[in-house]
Structures are given as C-alpha cells and as structure tokens.
Design a protein around this motif. Sequence first.
Motif, PDB file in Angstrom:
ATOM      1  N   LEU A  13     -13.250  -2.064 -16.407  1.00 43.96           N
ATOM      2  CA  LEU A  13     -14.426  -1.196 -16.404  1.00 43.96           C
ATOM      3  C   LEU A  13     -15.436  -1.673 -17.447  1.00 43.96           C
ATOM      4  O   LEU A  13     -16.630  -1.789 -17.162  1.00 43.96           O
ATOM      5  CB  LEU A  13     -14.007   0.255 -16.693  1.00 43.96           C
ATOM      6  CG  LEU A  13     -15.130   1.283 -16.744  1.00 43.96           C
ATOM      7  CD1 LEU A  13     -15.700   1.522 -15.355  1.00 43.96           C
ATOM      8  CD2 LEU A  13     -14.600   2.589 -17.334  1.00 43.96           C
ATOM      9  N   ALA A  14     -14.951  -1.979 -18.641  1.00 42.28           N
ATOM     10  CA  ALA A  14     -15.826  -2.461 -19.710  1.00 42.28           C
ATOM     11  C   ALA A  14     -16.458  -3.797 -19.346  1.00 42.28           C
ATOM     12  O   ALA A  14     -17.607  -4.069 -19.690  1.00 42.28           O
ATOM     13  CB  ALA A  14     -15.040  -2.592 -21.016  1.00 42.28           C
ATOM     14  N   HIS A  15     -15.711  -4.615 -18.639  1.00 38.27           N
ATOM     15  CA  HIS A  15     -16.178  -5.957 -18.292  1.00 38.27           C
ATOM     16  C   HIS A  15     -17.123  -5.983 -17.105  1.00 38.27           C
ATOM     17  O   HIS A  15     -18.137  -6.671 -17.117  1.00 38.27           O
ATOM     18  CB  HIS A  15     -14.967  -6.859 -18.026  1.00 38.27           C
ATOM     19  CG  HIS A  15     -15.331  -8.271 -17.706  1.00 38.27           C
ATOM     20  ND1 HIS A  15     -15.358  -8.748 -16.430  1.00 38.27           N
ATOM     21  CD2 HIS A  15     -15.697  -9.297 -18.501  1.00 38.27           C
ATOM     22  CE1 HIS A  15     -15.728 -10.008 -16.442  1.00 38.27           C
ATOM     23  NE2 HIS A  15     -15.929 -10.373 -17.684  1.00 38.27           N
ATOM     24  N   SER A  16     -16.803  -5.203 -16.045  1.00 37.67           N
ATOM     25  CA  SER A  16     -17.594  -5.347 -14.819  1.00 37.67           C
ATOM     26  C   SER A  16     -17.976  -4.029 -14.146  1.00 37.67           C
ATOM     27  O   SER A  16     -18.449  -4.048 -13.017  1.00 37.67           O
ATOM     28  CB  SER A  16     -16.856  -6.245 -13.833  1.00 37.67           C
ATOM     29  OG  SER A  16     -15.577  -5.741 -13.560  1.00 37.67           O
ATOM     30  N   GLY A  17     -17.774  -2.914 -14.828  1.00 34.85           N
ATOM     31  CA  GLY A  17     -18.166  -1.632 -14.255  1.00 34.85           C
ATOM     32  C   GLY A  17     -17.127  -1.105 -13.285  1.00 34.85           C
ATOM     33  O   GLY A  17     -16.128  -1.765 -12.989  1.00 34.85           O
ATOM     34  N   VAL A  18     -17.373   0.099 -12.779  1.00 34.29           N
ATOM     35  CA  VAL A  18     -16.392   0.767 -11.927  1.00 34.29           C
ATOM     36  C   VAL A  18     -16.118  -0.011 -10.643  1.00 34.29           C
ATOM     37  O   VAL A  18     -14.992   0.003 -10.134  1.00 34.29           O
ATOM     38  CB  VAL A  18     -16.810   2.224 -11.633  1.00 34.29           C
ATOM     39  CG1 VAL A  18     -18.004   2.294 -10.698  1.00 34.29           C
ATOM     40  CG2 VAL A  18     -15.636   3.016 -11.080  1.00 34.29           C
ATOM     41  N   ASP A  19     -17.091  -0.710 -10.111  1.00 31.28           N
ATOM     42  CA  ASP A  19     -16.871  -1.484  -8.885  1.00 31.28           C
ATOM     43  C   ASP A  19     -15.863  -2.608  -9.093  1.00 31.28           C
ATOM     44  O   ASP A  19     -15.214  -3.056  -8.144  1.00 31.28           O
ATOM     45  CB  ASP A  19     -18.187  -2.046  -8.345  1.00 31.28           C
ATOM     46  CG  ASP A  19     -19.104  -0.952  -7.813  1.00 31.28           C
ATOM     47  OD1 ASP A  19     -18.591   0.141  -7.471  1.00 31.28           O
ATOM     48  OD2 ASP A  19     -20.324  -1.183  -7.765  1.00 31.28           O
ATOM     49  N   GLY A  20     -15.732  -3.073 -10.334  1.00 28.77           N
ATOM     50  CA  GLY A  20     -14.778  -4.135 -10.636  1.00 28.77           C
ATOM     51  C   GLY A  20     -13.351  -3.637 -10.802  1.00 28.77           C
ATOM     52  O   GLY A  20     -12.413  -4.441 -10.847  1.00 28.77           O
ATOM     53  N   VAL A  21     -13.168  -2.333 -10.907  1.00 26.23           N
ATOM     54  CA  VAL A  21     -11.830  -1.771 -11.077  1.00 26.23           C
ATOM     55  C   VAL A  21     -11.191  -1.687  -9.687  1.00 26.23           C
ATOM     56  O   VAL A  21     -11.301  -0.684  -8.994  1.00 26.23           O
ATOM     57  CB  VAL A  21     -11.878  -0.382 -11.772  1.00 26.23           C
ATOM     58  CG1 VAL A  21     -10.471   0.173 -11.951  1.00 26.23           C
ATOM     59  CG2 VAL A  21     -12.594  -0.479 -13.110  1.00 26.23           C
ATOM     60  N   ARG A  22     -10.577  -2.784  -9.312  1.00 24.78           N
ATOM     61  CA  ARG A  22      -9.927  -2.883  -7.998  1.00 24.78           C
ATOM     62  C   ARG A  22      -8.470  -3.277  -8.211  1.00 24.78           C
ATOM     63  O   ARG A  22      -8.148  -4.043  -9.123  1.00 24.78           O
ATOM     64  CB  ARG A  22     -10.648  -3.924  -7.142  1.00 24.78           C
ATOM     65  CG  ARG A  22     -12.091  -3.517  -6.811  1.00 24.78           C
ATOM     66  CD  ARG A  22     -12.773  -4.400  -5.775  1.00 24.78           C
ATOM     67  NE  ARG A  22     -12.355  -5.782  -5.726  1.00 24.78           N
ATOM     68  CZ  ARG A  22     -12.917  -6.776  -6.413  1.00 24.78           C
ATOM     69  NH1 ARG A  22     -13.936  -6.550  -7.219  1.00 24.78           N
ATOM     70  NH2 ARG A  22     -12.465  -8.015  -6.287  1.00 24.78           N
ATOM     71  N   VAL A  23      -7.620  -2.760  -7.355  1.00 26.04           N
ATOM     72  CA  VAL A  23      -6.181  -2.974  -7.492  1.00 26.04           C
ATOM     73  C   VAL A  23      -5.853  -4.467  -7.549  1.00 26.04           C
ATOM     74  O   VAL A  23      -5.082  -4.907  -8.409  1.00 26.04           O
ATOM     75  CB  VAL A  23      -5.404  -2.277  -6.351  1.00 26.04           C
ATOM     76  CG1 VAL A  23      -3.910  -2.563  -6.461  1.00 26.04           C
ATOM     77  CG2 VAL A  23      -5.671  -0.780  -6.361  1.00 26.04           C
ATOM     78  N   GLU A  24      -6.454  -5.241  -6.671  1.00 25.03           N
ATOM     79  CA  GLU A  24      -6.160  -6.685  -6.627  1.00 25.03           C
ATOM     80  C   GLU A  24      -6.528  -7.362  -7.954  1.00 25.03           C
ATOM     81  O   GLU A  24      -5.778  -8.201  -8.460  1.00 25.03           O
ATOM     82  CB  GLU A  24      -6.945  -7.376  -5.497  1.00 25.03           C
ATOM     83  CG  GLU A  24      -6.725  -6.813  -4.123  1.00 25.03           C
ATOM     84  CD  GLU A  24      -7.550  -5.548  -3.833  1.00 25.03           C
ATOM     85  OE1 GLU A  24      -8.621  -5.320  -4.429  1.00 25.03           O
ATOM     86  OE2 GLU A  24      -7.071  -4.757  -2.998  1.00 25.03           O
ATOM     87  N   VAL A  25      -7.673  -7.007  -8.480  1.00 23.93           N
ATOM     88  CA  VAL A  25      -8.144  -7.607  -9.733  1.00 23.93           C
ATOM     89  C   VAL A  25      -7.216  -7.235 -10.885  1.00 23.93           C
ATOM     90  O   VAL A  25      -6.817  -8.084 -11.687  1.00 23.93           O
ATOM     91  CB  VAL A  25      -9.595  -7.152 -10.035  1.00 23.93           C
ATOM     92  CG1 VAL A  25     -10.039  -7.588 -11.422  1.00 23.93           C
ATOM     93  CG2 VAL A  25     -10.552  -7.682  -8.971  1.00 23.93           C
ATOM     94  N   LEU A  26      -6.856  -5.953 -10.960  1.00 26.84           N
ATOM     95  CA  LEU A  26      -5.983  -5.497 -12.048  1.00 26.84           C
ATOM     96  C   LEU A  26      -4.610  -6.147 -11.959  1.00 26.84           C
ATOM     97  O   LEU A  26      -4.053  -6.571 -12.976  1.00 26.84           O
ATOM     98  CB  LEU A  26      -5.858  -3.971 -12.028  1.00 26.84           C
ATOM     99  CG  LEU A  26      -7.158  -3.175 -12.175  1.00 26.84           C
ATOM    100  CD1 LEU A  26      -6.867  -1.685 -12.186  1.00 26.84           C
ATOM    101  CD2 LEU A  26      -7.939  -3.592 -13.397  1.00 26.84           C
TER     102      LEU A  26
END
Length: 188
Positions: free
Chosen positions: A17-30
């Motif tokens: 979230l800090a790095h790329s915002g709420v749109d970046g908070v995706r299961v695959e990325v995490l």
Amino acid sequence: MTESKGDVWVAAGFAELAHSGVDGVRVEVLAKNLGITKGGFYRRFRDRAALLEAMLTRWRDGRIASIEKHTALDGASARERLKAIITLYSERMNTEAMAVELAIRQWARTDEAAAAAAASVDAARLKNVAQLYRATGLPIEEADAQAFLFYCFIFGQSLLFLERGPRKRAQLLTQSADKLLTESSRAR
C-alpha cells in the motif's frame, strides 16, 4: 504476543500500500513478495476485500491507540504532552508510516470503508489533542480550533520540501511549535 500468519499478510499489504497504493495490494503481488503461495493467503482470508478490511481495522485501531497513549498526561502537563507530540512527528520522520497514511487517505477518496477509518482516526486525534488544549485552560471552541491547527501543522510540515538545511528546518519547526503552544500558555 505471537504474530499470526494473517499478520504477515497484513504487514505485506501495508508495505505494498505504501509503495503502490491500494490498487497494488493484490494477492499475487503479496504472495510473490512474501515468497509463498496464494493458497497461504486463502487459508487466512476469504478474499482480497477481507484483507483490505483487516488492514483498515489494524490501521484505525493502531492510530487511535497511539494518539490515546501520546496524549495521556501520566504526570506530564498538557503543554509538555503537546510539545512531545510535535517532537515525535517532526523530529522522527517515519517515512513508511507517512506513506501508509497518505495511501489510506488517497484510498479514502474513493472508498467508504477507508473514508470511515480515516474519519475515525481524525476524530480521535482532534478529540484527544483538544482535551490537552482544554487542560491548559482554553475554552472548548478555542481548544477545538487549536487542535485543528495543531494537526494541520503536524501533517502539513511533513509534506513540505523546504529549501533549507536540516538546522534551519529544525529552527522553523521549533518556532512554529512555540506558536502552537503560546496560545495555550496565555490561557493559564
């Protein structure tokens, strides 16, 4: 207290979230960032929305607990507490926490749950700081206005890029903080 496996996902969510915002908070990325499978996520959360809800709850509750802790008098004067909060926010810049704060506020522009969490945090911050100003002798309306200015300063100063060296910035912060505390001294 031991950290649950869900806490790992929430922490990873905040980092993203800090790095790329709420749109970046995706299961695959995490999952990739944590080096584990998506299956681990689904054993702890039903879906992405549940993770986002957990993140908002953790952020809201943590911020409210923090302001309550920092505004508790515990033998200090209200003025000393106010000064300590200014020092905490201006001398120890926590860039990750500020990035999360800003990302949640951006998220709150388009999401009711995020807006409600931010509003709860703001209300708690303003209420607790206004109580400190009232403890200095300011009437309720003046204390509320002073608390509002206090938070405008706290967060505003962290966003400014001043063309001054660290020493000049520190002097400006100290002088500004003194202005925020002078009104409460006169009320005594």
